[in-house]
Design a protein around this motif. Sequence first.
Motif, PDB file in Angstrom:
ATOM      1  N   TYR A   7       0.844  -1.192   0.000  1.00 25.79           N
ATOM      2  CA  TYR A   7       0.000   0.000   0.000  1.00 25.79           C
ATOM      3  C   TYR A   7       0.878   1.240   0.000  1.00 25.79           C
ATOM      4  CZ  TYR A   7      -3.209   3.657   1.397  1.00 25.79           C
ATOM      5  OH  TYR A   7      -3.936   4.822   1.444  1.00 25.79           O
ATOM      6  N   ARG A   9       0.588   5.711  -0.464  1.00 25.50           N
ATOM      7  CA  ARG A   9      -0.360   6.819  -0.393  1.00 25.50           C
ATOM      8  C   ARG A   9       0.383   8.141  -0.410  1.00 25.50           C
ATOM      9  NH1 ARG A   9      -1.667  10.241   3.318  1.00 25.50           N
ATOM     10  NH2 ARG A   9      -0.555   9.177   4.965  1.00 25.50           N
ATOM     11  N   TYR A  35      -1.567  -1.459  -4.054  1.00 33.89           N
ATOM     12  CA  TYR A  35      -2.723  -0.551  -4.007  1.00 33.89           C
ATOM     13  C   TYR A  35      -2.222   0.855  -3.689  1.00 33.89           C
ATOM     14  CZ  TYR A  35      -5.299  -4.897  -3.912  1.00 33.89           C
ATOM     15  OH  TYR A  35      -5.799  -6.132  -4.232  1.00 33.89           O
ATOM     16  N   ASP A  37      -3.253   5.065  -3.216  1.00 29.63           N
ATOM     17  CA  ASP A  37      -4.199   6.177  -3.071  1.00 29.63           C
ATOM     18  C   ASP A  37      -3.468   7.482  -3.377  1.00 29.63           C
ATOM     19  OD1 ASP A  37      -6.798   5.277  -2.298  1.00 29.63           O
ATOM     20  OD2 ASP A  37      -6.024   4.742  -0.316  1.00 29.63           O
ATOM     21  N   GLN A  49      -8.306   2.779  -1.957  1.00 28.72           N
ATOM     22  CA  GLN A  49      -7.358   1.710  -2.278  1.00 28.72           C
ATOM     23  C   GLN A  49      -6.879   0.986  -1.021  1.00 28.72           C
ATOM     24  OE1 GLN A  49      -6.590   0.513  -5.385  1.00 28.72           O
ATOM     25  NE2 GLN A  49      -8.303   1.857  -5.883  1.00 28.72           N
ATOM     26  N   ARG A  52      -9.448  -1.525  -0.329  1.00 26.69           N
ATOM     27  CA  ARG A  52      -9.312  -2.662  -1.254  1.00 26.69           C
ATOM     28  C   ARG A  52      -8.148  -3.560  -0.845  1.00 26.69           C
ATOM     29  NH1 ARG A  52      -8.567  -1.462  -7.006  1.00 26.69           N
ATOM     30  NH2 ARG A  52      -8.929  -3.682  -7.178  1.00 26.69           N
TER      31      ARG A  52
END
Length: 193
Positions: A7, A9, A35, A37, A49, A52
């Motif tokens: 992840y 971001r 993922y 964002d 995201q 998810r």
Amino acid sequence: MAKLIGYARVSTRQQSTDRQQADLLVAGVRRDDLYVDHGVSGARASRPQFDRALEALIAGDTLVITTLDRLGRSTQNMLAFADELRARGAGLRVLNLGGGDVDTKTPMGSMLFTIMAALAQMEHEIKRERVIDSVSKRREAGKDLGGRPRRITDSQIRNAIRLVEGGEPAAQVARDLGMSRATFYRRSRALTI
């Protein structure tokens, strides 16, 4: 088979996640399990995201992030999140934390995560205090706080038109108003119609 779910971001659309994505891929996260964002604050509870990525996690999987602040802002929320992952049988791995990886599946990793979450919240609160202090000092000194440009009134445009009609260069008048010459001409035409 256990997977690494990555992840990344960034808080604004102008920022890039390229570095985070590269670090996650080097750590073993597959591109399909990454993922991202864009323009989403870490203070928000719902991040599309991120949500998810959590849906994709199953027992045995590990969520991988580059730095602790990608996860959230408050120590309490981060610790609750780590507990939730542990209850689901998933782990959390933070890259670049204290010079190495921290994996919450281990007792030492869990302890380090707790300490670093508290330090991350403290750092966030110190930055916030500095910003508030800076804004109040600039406001007291009568300095510009940035932000959206001030609105130029129709009266100011009419006065500027008189200056141009009196021989002042339009480019200089527009600059003095804090706008481009094209904007000055557009606003002038709108007033004379």
